[in-house]
Design an enzyme around this catalytic site. Structure first.
Site, PDB file in Angstrom:
ATOM      1  N   ARG A  81      40.147  43.352  77.075  1.00 52.27           N
ATOM      2  CA  ARG A  81      39.025  43.054  77.996  1.00 52.27           C
ATOM      3  C   ARG A  81      38.293  41.790  77.926  1.00 52.27           C
ATOM      4  O   ARG A  81      37.589  41.422  78.634  1.00 52.27           O
ATOM      5  CB  ARG A  81      38.031  44.349  77.370  1.00 52.27           C
ATOM      6  CG  ARG A  81      38.548  45.695  77.524  1.00 52.27           C
ATOM      7  CD  ARG A  81      37.419  46.745  77.181  1.00 52.27           C
ATOM      8  NE  ARG A  81      36.657  46.693  75.844  1.00 52.27           N
ATOM      9  CZ  ARG A  81      37.293  46.977  74.663  1.00 52.27           C
ATOM     10  NH1 ARG A  81      38.395  47.819  74.837  1.00 52.27           N
ATOM     11  NH2 ARG A  81      36.560  47.181  73.579  1.00 52.27           N
ATOM     12  N   TYR A 102      48.778  41.158  62.489  1.00 53.65           N
ATOM     13  CA  TYR A 102      50.447  40.700  62.164  1.00 53.65           C
ATOM     14  C   TYR A 102      50.708  41.529  60.870  1.00 53.65           C
ATOM     15  O   TYR A 102      50.287  42.542  60.729  1.00 53.65           O
ATOM     16  CB  TYR A 102      50.346  39.321  61.714  1.00 53.65           C
ATOM     17  CG  TYR A 102      51.611  38.643  61.597  1.00 53.65           C
ATOM     18  CD1 TYR A 102      52.597  38.885  62.521  1.00 53.65           C
ATOM     19  CD2 TYR A 102      51.992  37.646  60.694  1.00 53.65           C
ATOM     20  CE1 TYR A 102      54.135  38.268  62.501  1.00 53.65           C
ATOM     21  CE2 TYR A 102      53.351  37.190  60.534  1.00 53.65           C
ATOM     22  CZ  TYR A 102      54.229  37.383  61.657  1.00 53.65           C
ATOM     23  OH  TYR A 102      55.620  36.956  61.350  1.00 53.65           O
ATOM     24  N   ARG A 155      65.824  44.357  64.195  1.00 58.91           N
ATOM     25  CA  ARG A 155      65.578  44.359  62.830  1.00 58.91           C
ATOM     26  C   ARG A 155      64.134  44.154  62.684  1.00 58.91           C
ATOM     27  O   ARG A 155      63.807  42.890  62.188  1.00 58.91           O
ATOM     28  CB  ARG A 155      66.494  43.154  61.810  1.00 58.91           C
ATOM     29  CG  ARG A 155      66.564  43.179  60.578  1.00 58.91           C
ATOM     30  CD  ARG A 155      66.899  42.055  60.078  1.00 58.91           C
ATOM     31  NE  ARG A 155      66.104  40.958  60.433  1.00 58.91           N
ATOM     32  CZ  ARG A 155      64.840  40.623  59.560  1.00 58.91           C
ATOM     33  NH1 ARG A 155      64.535  41.438  58.608  1.00 58.91           N
ATOM     34  NH2 ARG A 155      64.247  39.651  59.950  1.00 58.91           N
ATOM     35  N   LYS A 173      52.917  37.753  66.779  1.00 62.41           N
ATOM     36  CA  LYS A 173      53.256  36.364  66.802  1.00 62.41           C
ATOM     37  C   LYS A 173      52.364  35.343  67.660  1.00 62.41           C
ATOM     38  O   LYS A 173      51.753  34.367  67.334  1.00 62.41           O
ATOM     39  CB  LYS A 173      54.747  36.160  66.868  1.00 62.41           C
ATOM     40  CG  LYS A 173      55.461  36.674  65.923  1.00 62.41           C
ATOM     41  CD  LYS A 173      55.551  35.824  64.685  1.00 62.41           C
ATOM     42  CE  LYS A 173      56.671  36.276  63.891  1.00 62.41           C
ATOM     43  NZ  LYS A 173      56.718  35.260  62.585  1.00 62.41           N
ATOM     44  N   GLU A 245      62.891  36.436  67.308  1.00 65.42           N
ATOM     45  CA  GLU A 245      62.329  36.899  66.625  1.00 65.42           C
ATOM     46  C   GLU A 245      63.091  38.312  65.934  1.00 65.42           C
ATOM     47  O   GLU A 245      63.187  39.281  67.197  1.00 65.42           O
ATOM     48  CB  GLU A 245      60.867  37.362  66.825  1.00 65.42           C
ATOM     49  CG  GLU A 245      59.843  37.908  65.858  1.00 65.42           C
ATOM     50  CD  GLU A 245      59.625  36.742  64.619  1.00 65.42           C
ATOM     51  OE1 GLU A 245      59.438  37.219  63.372  1.00 65.42           O
ATOM     52  OE2 GLU A 245      59.639  35.582  64.759  1.00 65.42           O
ATOM     53  N   ASP A 246      63.289  38.873  64.998  1.00 66.15           N
ATOM     54  CA  ASP A 246      63.523  40.137  64.625  1.00 66.15           C
ATOM     55  C   ASP A 246      64.684  40.663  65.070  1.00 66.15           C
ATOM     56  O   ASP A 246      64.908  41.868  65.289  1.00 66.15           O
ATOM     57  CB  ASP A 246      62.629  41.083  64.598  1.00 66.15           C
ATOM     58  CG  ASP A 246      61.524  40.887  63.650  1.00 66.15           C
ATOM     59  OD1 ASP A 246      61.527  39.783  62.718  1.00 66.15           O
ATOM     60  OD2 ASP A 246      60.431  41.427  63.500  1.00 66.15           O
ATOM     61  N   ASP A 268      62.525  32.157  63.950  1.00 68.33           N
ATOM     62  CA  ASP A 268      61.485  32.224  62.917  1.00 68.33           C
ATOM     63  C   ASP A 268      61.883  32.763  61.650  1.00 68.33           C
ATOM     64  O   ASP A 268      61.555  32.481  60.512  1.00 68.33           O
ATOM     65  CB  ASP A 268      60.251  32.934  63.327  1.00 68.33           C
ATOM     66  CG  ASP A 268      58.954  32.673  62.147  1.00 68.33           C
ATOM     67  OD1 ASP A 268      58.698  31.443  61.944  1.00 68.33           O
ATOM     68  OD2 ASP A 268      58.345  33.544  62.060  1.00 68.33           O
ATOM     69  N   ASP A 269      62.674  33.858  61.588  1.00 67.90           N
ATOM     70  CA  ASP A 269      63.009  34.781  60.426  1.00 67.90           C
ATOM     71  C   ASP A 269      63.987  33.801  59.536  1.00 67.90           C
ATOM     72  O   ASP A 269      64.147  33.908  58.272  1.00 67.90           O
ATOM     73  CB  ASP A 269      63.863  35.964  60.664  1.00 67.90           C
ATOM     74  CG  ASP A 269      63.075  36.962  61.661  1.00 67.90           C
ATOM     75  OD1 ASP A 269      61.884  37.233  61.314  1.00 67.90           O
ATOM     76  OD2 ASP A 269      63.593  37.036  62.947  1.00 67.90           O
ATOM     77  N   ALA A 302      70.854  38.575  51.151  1.00 75.09           N
ATOM     78  CA  ALA A 302      71.797  37.472  51.447  1.00 75.09           C
ATOM     79  C   ALA A 302      71.790  37.462  53.046  1.00 75.09           C
ATOM     80  O   ALA A 302      72.961  37.168  53.478  1.00 75.09           O
ATOM     81  CB  ALA A 302      73.077  37.474  50.638  1.00 75.09           C
ATOM     82  N   GLU A 304      69.480  36.558  56.867  1.00 72.14           N
ATOM     83  CA  GLU A 304      69.190  35.323  57.485  1.00 72.14           C
ATOM     84  C   GLU A 304      68.218  34.699  56.924  1.00 72.14           C
ATOM     85  O   GLU A 304      68.065  33.411  56.886  1.00 72.14           O
ATOM     86  CB  GLU A 304      68.859  35.788  59.003  1.00 72.14           C
ATOM     87  CG  GLU A 304      67.687  36.955  59.357  1.00 72.14           C
ATOM     88  CD  GLU A 304      67.686  37.338  60.451  1.00 72.14           C
ATOM     89  OE1 GLU A 304      66.594  36.895  61.194  1.00 72.14           O
ATOM     90  OE2 GLU A 304      68.248  38.352  60.852  1.00 72.14           O
ATOM     91  N   ALA A 305      67.096  35.434  56.453  1.00 74.66           N
ATOM     92  CA  ALA A 305      66.142  34.881  55.541  1.00 74.66           C
ATOM     93  C   ALA A 305      66.553  34.179  54.315  1.00 74.66           C
ATOM     94  O   ALA A 305      66.246  32.705  54.209  1.00 74.66           O
ATOM     95  CB  ALA A 305      64.936  35.624  55.157  1.00 74.66           C
ATOM     96  N   ASN A 406      58.744  42.041  53.647  1.00 74.69           N
ATOM     97  CA  ASN A 406      57.595  42.660  54.491  1.00 74.69           C
ATOM     98  C   ASN A 406      58.099  43.972  55.032  1.00 74.69           C
ATOM     99  O   ASN A 406      59.346  44.257  55.383  1.00 74.69           O
ATOM    100  CB  ASN A 406      57.053  41.684  55.635  1.00 74.69           C
ATOM    101  CG  ASN A 406      56.351  40.305  55.447  1.00 74.69           C
ATOM    102  OD1 ASN A 406      55.494  40.647  54.563  1.00 74.69           O
ATOM    103  ND2 ASN A 406      56.590  39.365  55.868  1.00 74.69           N
ATOM    104  N   ASN A 450      53.333  33.290  54.244  1.00 73.10           N
ATOM    105  CA  ASN A 450      53.356  33.688  55.575  1.00 73.10           C
ATOM    106  C   ASN A 450      53.703  32.697  56.593  1.00 73.10           C
ATOM    107  O   ASN A 450      53.421  31.558  56.550  1.00 73.10           O
ATOM    108  CB  ASN A 450      51.728  34.153  55.953  1.00 73.10           C
ATOM    109  CG  ASN A 450      51.534  34.817  57.145  1.00 73.10           C
ATOM    110  OD1 ASN A 450      52.118  34.582  58.029  1.00 73.10           O
ATOM    111  ND2 ASN A 450      50.915  35.870  57.114  1.00 73.10           N
TER     112      ASN A 450
END
Length: 566
Positions: A81, A102, A155, A173, A245-246, A268-269, A302, A304-305, A406, A450
């Site tokens: 709005r 987030y 994911r 994001k 992302e994910d 980003d991951d 083990a 991607e992060a 997370n 973060n």
């Protein structure tokens, strides 16, 4: 009076006289002349309110809510709005509200997406749209998009395959792109790619909003992503930033390898998580007086992060004089199948070492490898057990314990356990927020690793400097910049990151440093090069006040002249 020609009316707002329903309008803050010109005189109460009063009402309503999901729904309604009011309140109370828009609450919102649905946000592209993606992009009302966050929902955080319900992640994001780095919201586009879901609960839910089919893992999936990337560049330009992302681990890595030299893109991951974790380690080395080359790191997880963080740590160690092989020997990986060694059937060859002996548990791995730091990115919950934490405290005077998974219930341990079981000696960081811990009369403020400390500032720099391909060196520079912004006083409090309340200034400072870096290293494509890069960056930051409807004093990139280097 605001320039009415500059007020953005979303194409989904119907009928045209109901302008108070449109994105980016200001509700009762319209003056009487504006109401008369817009044809909304009488459709609002007669009082003309200031944004301060509107913000007060907004904040009071939030304070009366206790349920995080209820707060999320309310916040997203305000964003629809009155966008400027939403971002003002978010920025003024970023520490309290970031966990709502987030992680961790956005994860809860994603699992309930079809049940709390009010209005579509972003662009939805399904496998059935193959061959028509460019025409779908043409349906998006904004024509000057600079950054896209895209997910296929496989994911989502540590929650797994949520299909099209994953749209909550790109939306969240991009809220932070604006709140943290001042990137104009109309230049941000969230996208969900729907190729089905393997989540049987969703496939049996009548309120699920995506395709009722198993995930398409055929060549058609790859062709769809290829077409999407090509359509974005054709529509918005080759410098459009596309953040993945994910995506599932396999797709995340191969798409990064496939597209990073062809498009302006990052994951980003992998890269954002790596930068924020490395920044925490660099801050820890300040507390320890011990260079990063002297650390030995054991990962729980083990995927991607883990690999993203590990590779960036290697880069940081090499910058301090180590060879790549020496740096890799400092890093070990432990996943659901156990410690990864040369005899393991794994595609993580770079970090496979000779077996150190019998290792049957993560605790065994800690006691055998004797790491100075453990980093949890498994998404499997409380696997940093009391015995693991106590062992780290025995092996190290000041153990580094990063529980980065997370949302909060997936974190490897709590801040309270980490501090209590090490007598307050540990250097702790988590992916989701934990409150301060009081121990022996001292208050410890845990750091939250973060990604929002990294991706908004990096994105702002990339957009402003016209970077076409984002090197890992950019994320190494971002990590160092973030660590440098932590004060000695904050480090003494137990923090490994600056307070989230300062994240707007942190992001702008990071953008300035990254702009300096990319110009100095020949990565920028927007010329002439700005001489005062601090002023250059700050002049673009979006303002939440209504009077900023006046035409901008600075033209955002998209209207600049590009000089292409051979």
């Amino acid at each position: 009076m605001a320039h009415l020609s500059s007020i953005r009316v979303h194409s989904l707002c119907l009928p045209t006289h109901s302008l108070t329903l449109c994105v980016f309008l200001q509700g009762m803050a319209f003056s009487l002349p504006e109401r008369q010109i817009l044809g909304i005189h009488g459709l609002l109460p007669p009082k003309v309110e200031t944004q301060d009063i509107q913000a007060m009402r907004f904040q009071n309503n939030l304070k009366n809510m206790t349920d995080p999901l209820q707060k999320y729904i309310y916040l997203m309604g305000i964003q629809e709005r009155n966008e400027r009011l939403f971002y003002r309140v978010l920025m003024e109370d970023i520490e309290e509200l970031m966990p709502i828009v987030y992680t961790p609450t956005v994860g809860l919102a994603c699992t309930h997406y079809g049940h709390i649905f009010r209005r579509p946000k972003g662009l939805f592209i399904s496998i059935r749209d193959k061959g028509h993606i460019r025409s779908i992009l043409d349906n998006w009302p904004e024509t000057n998009v600079a950054v896209i966050v895209v997910t296929d929902g496989e994911r989502i955080l540590g929650l797994g395959d949520l299909g099209v319900y994953g749209m909550g992640i790109p939306v969240g994001k991009l809220c932070l792109y604006t709140a943290c780095a001042g990137i104009r919201p109309e230049r941000c586009l969230p996208v969900a790619i729907d190729v089905g879901t393997n989540n049987q609960t969703l496939l049996q839910d009548p309120l699920y909003m995506g395709l009722y089919q198993e995930r398409d893992r055929s060549q058609a999936y790859d062709d769809l992503i290829d077409e999407f990337m090509e359509a974005v560049v054709e529509k918005y330009g080759q410098d459009t930033l596309i953040q993945f992302e994910d995506f599932g681990n396999h797709n995340a890595f191969r798409f990064l390898r496939k597209y990073r030299e062809k498009y302006c893109t990052f994951n980003d991951d992998i890269q954002g998580t790596a930068a924020v974790a490395l920044a925490g380690l660099l801050a820890a080395q300040r507390a320890l007086g011990k260079p990063i080359t002297e650390h030995r790191v054991l990962f729980l997880g083990a995927g991607e992060a883990a690999l993203g963080i590990a590779n960036l740590i290697v880069m940081a160690m090499m910058e301090r004089g180590m060879t790549q092989a020496e740096a890799r020997n400092k890093i070990w990986l432990y996943d659901k199948d156990g410690l990864l060694v040369k005899e393991t059937d794994s595609n993580q060859e770079a970090f496979l070492h000779d077996s150190p002996g019998t290792v049957e548990s993560f605790l065994d791995a800690v006691n055998t490898i004797k790491p100075t730091a453990i980093i949890g990115v498994s998404g499997a919950g409380r696997l940093f057990t009391h015995d693991v934490i106590k062992s780290m405290g025995t092996l190290n005077e000041r153990p580094i314990i990063f529980a980065l998974s997370n949302p909060t219930n997936k974190a490897e341990c709590t801040a309270e356990d980490a501090y209590t079981l090490t007598d307050g000696r540990c250097l702790f960081a988590s992916g989701s927020p934990f409150g301060p811990v009081t121990l022996n009369g001292r208050i410890y403020t845990p750091g939250q690793g973060n990604n929002a400390y990294i991706f908004p500032g990096v994105a702002l720099a990339v957009i402003l400097s016209g970077v076409r391909h984002i090197s890992d060196k950019v994320f190494l520079e971002a990590a160092k910049t973030l660590a440098e912004q932590l004060t000695d006083k904050e480090l003494e409090e137990g923090r490994l990151y600056p307070p989230l309340s300062n994240i707007r200034e942190v992001s702008i400072q990071m953008a300035v440093k990254v702009v300096e870096f990319v110009y100095a290293n020949g990565m920028a494509f927007r010329y002439p090069e700005p001489t005062d890069k601090d002023s250059f960056v700050r002049a673009t930051v979006w303002d939440t006040h209504y009077d900023s409807f006046e035409p901008d004093t600075y033209d955002w990139p998209g209207q600049d002249v590009f000089i292409t280097r051979n």
